[in-house]
Design an enzyme around this catalytic site. Structure first.
Site, PDB file in Angstrom:
ATOM      1  N   HIS A   5       0.833  -1.209   0.000  1.00  0.00           N
ATOM      2  CA  HIS A   5       0.000   0.000   0.000  1.00  0.00           C
ATOM      3  C   HIS A   5       0.865   1.255   0.000  1.00  0.00           C
ATOM      4  O   HIS A   5       0.608   2.195  -0.762  1.00  0.00           O
ATOM      5  CB  HIS A   5      -0.917  -0.007   1.219  1.00  0.00           C
ATOM      6  CG  HIS A   5      -1.675   1.270   1.423  1.00  0.00           C
ATOM      7  ND1 HIS A   5      -2.868   1.537   0.796  1.00  0.00           N
ATOM      8  CD2 HIS A   5      -1.393   2.366   2.180  1.00  0.00           C
ATOM      9  CE1 HIS A   5      -3.299   2.737   1.149  1.00  0.00           C
ATOM     10  NE2 HIS A   5      -2.411   3.259   1.990  1.00  0.00           N
ATOM     11  N   GLU A   6       1.881   1.287   0.838  1.00  0.00           N
ATOM     12  CA  GLU A   6       2.745   2.471   0.905  1.00  0.00           C
ATOM     13  C   GLU A   6       3.566   2.637  -0.376  1.00  0.00           C
ATOM     14  O   GLU A   6       3.815   3.764  -0.808  1.00  0.00           O
ATOM     15  CB  GLU A   6       3.654   2.390   2.127  1.00  0.00           C
ATOM     16  CG  GLU A   6       2.919   2.343   3.463  1.00  0.00           C
ATOM     17  CD  GLU A   6       1.918   3.474   3.644  1.00  0.00           C
ATOM     18  OE1 GLU A   6       2.099   4.548   3.032  1.00  0.00           O
ATOM     19  OE2 GLU A   6       0.938   3.285   4.391  1.00  0.00           O
ATOM     20  N   HIS A  41       1.698   4.612  -2.872  1.00  0.00           N
ATOM     21  CA  HIS A  41       1.832   6.069  -2.789  1.00  0.00           C
ATOM     22  C   HIS A  41       3.091   6.549  -3.512  1.00  0.00           C
ATOM     23  O   HIS A  41       3.092   7.614  -4.136  1.00  0.00           O
ATOM     24  CB  HIS A  41       1.873   6.510  -1.329  1.00  0.00           C
ATOM     25  CG  HIS A  41       0.550   6.450  -0.640  1.00  0.00           C
ATOM     26  ND1 HIS A  41      -0.576   7.053  -1.148  1.00  0.00           N
ATOM     27  CD2 HIS A  41       0.175   5.859   0.529  1.00  0.00           C
ATOM     28  CE1 HIS A  41      -1.592   6.840  -0.324  1.00  0.00           C
ATOM     29  NE2 HIS A  41      -1.167   6.113   0.687  1.00  0.00           N
TER      30      HIS A  41
END
Length: 229
Positions: A95-96, A99
């Site tokens: 998920h990170e 980004h």
């Protein structure tokens, strides 16, 4: 009574998502060695970044929780997810990295959020100062309208935080489902049967900011209730 009922409803909306998010992340943090043969959250993050030509982005352990820092160009993970080999650790890492992909592609919504964050932080500081000044102005000028004007300006400044949280929601959903999930699926990084659970973790990661947005609205609602008295 209406304001009390509204406050109760908003409080439930704020706290229940947060409770669910923590429960999901905690549930899939065990067994802690589920992905030991494939690597830790940090190792998966490093692999995904390198696979997407983002070798310049660092992977670091952080005491401030899981996040991506667009200024330092760093994916930062909590110690549990950095060193951990659980399903939660590898999914949150993906998920990170999502980004980082948004940042590398200079996606409009991601960049807009970053600009709004800076504006919101400044606005909230101004709003906090104005709230402190309200009773001083009321005592000094003895003009209720002046105090109300300052309070309205303070609430407007604080509302910027709510706007940022709302802008954050689609950014977080894209990091989860538009970036992380396809990477996990294409790379066959997950064990058989883990994909549905990873979807829940990705939803939890995104809904963290839903709770933040609602918390800001709840805070504004409290001050509006004071204003209407």
């Amino acid at each position: 009574m209406l304001w009390i009922a509204l406050f109760v409803v908003l409080a439930a909306c704020v706290f229940l998502p947060g409770i669910w998010v923590k429960q999901v992340l905690r549930k899939y943090s065990t067994p802690a060695d589920r992905y030991r043969g494939k690597g830790t959250g940090a190792e998966l993050a490093r692999h995904l970044l390198d696979s997407n030509s983002l070798s310049q982005v660092k992977v670091e352990v952080s005491e401030l929780g899981d996040h991506y820092d667009p200024v330092a160009k760093a994916v930062r993970l909590s110690a549990d997810n950095f060193n951990g080999c659980s399903l939660t650790a590898v999914t949150v890492a993906a998920h990170e990295v999502g980004h980082a992909l948004q940042d590398a592609a200079a996606e409009t919504l991601f960049n807009t959020r970053q600009r709004l964050v800076r504006v919101a932080l400044a606005s909230e500081r101004v709003g906090g100062v104005l709230l402190i000044l309200v009773p001083v102005i009321l005592l000094a000028l003895r003009v209720p309208q002046a105090g109300m004007l300052v309070l309205m300006l303070a609430l407007g400044s604080m509302a910027m935080g709510t706007l940022v949280h709302l802008i954050t929601l689609p950014v977080e959903l894209d990091a989860s489902y538009g970036k992380a999930l396809p990477m996990l699926e294409r790379g066959n990084y997950l064990h058989d049967g883990d994909l549905p659970h990873a979807r829940r973790i990705l939803k939890a990661a995104a809904l963290t900011y839903v709770a933040g947005s609602l918390a800001s609205l709840l805070n504004l609602g409290r001050w509006i209730a004071v204003l209407r008295r």
